[in-house]
Design a protein around this motif. Structure first.
Motif, mmCIF file in Angstrom:
data_model
loop_
_atom_site.group_PDB
_atom_site.id
_atom_site.type_symbol
_atom_site.label_atom_id
_atom_site.label_comp_id
_atom_site.label_asym_id
_atom_site.label_seq_id
_atom_site.Cartn_x
_atom_site.Cartn_y
_atom_site.Cartn_z
ATOM 1 N N GLU A 52 5.126 2.650 -4.668
ATOM 2 C CA GLU A 52 4.245 2.390 -6.112
ATOM 3 C C GLU A 52 4.217 0.926 -6.833
ATOM 4 O O GLU A 52 4.789 0.497 -6.163
ATOM 5 N N THR A 112 -9.382 -1.063 -4.642
ATOM 6 C CA THR A 112 -10.863 -0.050 -4.645
ATOM 7 C C THR A 112 -10.310 -0.267 -6.502
ATOM 8 O O THR A 112 -9.658 -1.351 -6.594
ATOM 9 N N PHE A 128 1.246 -1.212 -0.111
ATOM 10 C CA PHE A 128 0.096 -0.172 0.187
ATOM 11 C C PHE A 128 0.879 1.669 -0.362
ATOM 12 O O PHE A 128 0.551 2.407 -0.640
ATOM 13 N N ASP A 129 1.570 1.062 0.368
ATOM 14 C CA ASP A 129 2.709 2.428 0.838
ATOM 15 C C ASP A 129 3.065 2.542 -0.618
ATOM 16 O O ASP A 129 4.333 3.124 0.002
ATOM 17 N N VAL A 141 0.241 3.126 -10.220
ATOM 18 C CA VAL A 141 -1.336 3.349 -9.190
ATOM 19 C C VAL A 141 0.329 4.406 -8.327
ATOM 20 O O VAL A 141 1.307 3.450 -7.305
ATOM 21 N N ALA A 185 -0.710 4.230 -1.727
ATOM 22 C CA ALA A 185 -2.155 4.482 -0.549
ATOM 23 C C ALA A 185 -1.638 5.121 0.583
ATOM 24 O O ALA A 185 -0.295 4.529 1.892
ATOM 25 N N SER A 186 -2.330 5.887 1.789
ATOM 26 C CA SER A 186 -2.472 6.234 3.071
ATOM 27 C C SER A 186 -2.379 4.724 3.506
ATOM 28 O O SER A 186 -2.511 4.660 5.297
ATOM 29 N N HIS A 246 -4.049 -2.218 -2.417
ATOM 30 C CA HIS A 246 -2.812 -1.492 -1.842
ATOM 31 C C HIS A 246 -2.503 -2.580 -0.776
ATOM 32 O O HIS A 246 -3.444 -2.894 0.366
ATOM 33 N N MET A 262 -7.616 7.716 -9.916
ATOM 34 C CA MET A 262 -6.759 6.889 -8.965
ATOM 35 C C MET A 262 -5.385 6.050 -9.769
ATOM 36 O O MET A 262 -4.983 5.280 -8.922
#
Length: 348
Positions: free
Chosen positions: A149, A204, A146-147, A195, A198-199, A230, A175
């Protein structure tokens, strides 16, 4: 007497609706200009407008109250709400093929009318929706921590004689980014999707909008879902609940049966992020009902947590928590629901 008769005539109420002056019933009669109409080929992404004629073959006004499509792919633009006897009204509607799966599709518009024999009249039509391309892989998926690319490269391959020229491409919801697309040959394009971080972990999706031109000059816009994952740096399976069903607990009714064991697996998805499972405990459960043990499979990256049920219980249902403590930088405490069902009583 003549004057009295005239007065009675003047004071009498008008004839009831649906009756002619001399008594025979009158009514509207709805007729479509055609029904079960085949509109032929539609390129997926094409929006087309159609016109339908509705005739009134009766001898009273035809009133149309509503016109309701059978699905969101069809929109009624306008329709004549009252049609005089012996005339025709017009219905205009749009078909949006982006909202229809490829292949033959049958649709309906239902009209609520005052025709006594057709209070709900259905106009049926069909179309063959043609997809201009396929994707390779079939499902577009971009997956990664998730953190970090993450990216994926896909191919769009033209599959019809209409031709396939990719004029533009974008992320509808922003997105992801389309880093590049290039034509490999006259039927194939290669697309790279990127992509950003993400936090938090999660899933999604966002449509990849394509602007395509075909040989006859038509341009269409069609969307293709991009599924985005993510990923959590720690894989936990199962990740939400540990369930002992009746099929599991029934085994404990046999004398000398071994404990029933359920396992939770924890594994680091990133070799650069070591993982230690520090402890595991049970909460909100009767003391001694279950036991829990941590087993290292690969120290520093892969562990199992085993929950054992040693004996059948008198309760019909037990519910509590399994709490696992790790040294992970993200979400170090993992909590799963722990449930057990006991559908029979001992001695039965």
């Amino acid at each position: 007497m003549v004057l009295f008769s005239i007065l009675l005539t003047l004071l009498a109420p008008p004839a009831a609706a649906g009756l002619s002056a001399d008594g025979p019933p009158v009514a509207p009669v709805l007729r479509f200009s055609g029904n079960e109409v085949a509109y032929g080929d539609l390129l997926q992404g094409e929006v087309t407008e159609k016109e339908l004629k509705i005739f009134n073959d009766g001898d009273a006004p035809l009133v149309i109250t509503t016109a309701t499509p059978s699905c969101g792919c069809t929109t009624v633009v306008s329709f004549d709400r009252e049609i005089a006897p012996g005339t025709a009204g017009t219905v205009r509607f749009q078909i949006d093929s982006k909202k229809i799966k490829p292949g033959e599709s049958n649709k309906r518009i239902q009209f609520a009318t005052n025709d006594p024999k057709q209070p709900l009249a259905g106009y049926y039509f069909s179309a063959e929706v043609i997809s201009l391309y396929r994707t390779d892989p079939r499902e577009i998926r971009v997956s990664g921590l998730f953190d970090s690319e993450k990216s994926a490269t896909i191919r769009l391959v033209g599959i019809t004689e209409y031709g396939f020229t990719l004029m533009g491409i974008r992320s509808r919801g922003q997105m992801f980014e389309v880093e590049d697309f290039e034509e490999i040959d006259e039927r194939t394009y290669q697309v790279k999707i990127v992509v950003g971080p993400a936090s938090a972990p999660g899933k999604t999706r966002d449509p990849l909008d394509l602007l395509i031109e075909v040989k006859d000059g038509r341009q269409i816009q069609v969307g293709q879902w991009v599924n985005i994952e993510h990923l959590d740096p720690v894989l936990v399976a199962p990740d939400r609940a540990l369930q002992f069903n009746n099929a599991d607990t029934d085994r404990l009714l046999v004398a000398g049966a071994p404990p029933v064991v359920k396992t939770v697996t924890l594994r680091s998805r990133d070799a650069e992020r070591p993982l230690q499972v520090l402890s595991a405990r049970l909460e909100d459960l009767p003391e001694g009902a279950f036991s829990v043990e941590v087993h290292p499979i690969v120290v520093g990256s892969h562990y199992t947590v085993q929950v054992s049920l040693p004996a059948y219980r008198a309760e019909a249902f037990l519910m509590g928590k399994l709490v696992i403590e790790t040294d992970a930088a993200v979400e170090p405490i993992r909590t799963l629901d722990l449930r057990a069902k006991f559908g029979r009583k001992t001695g039965e």
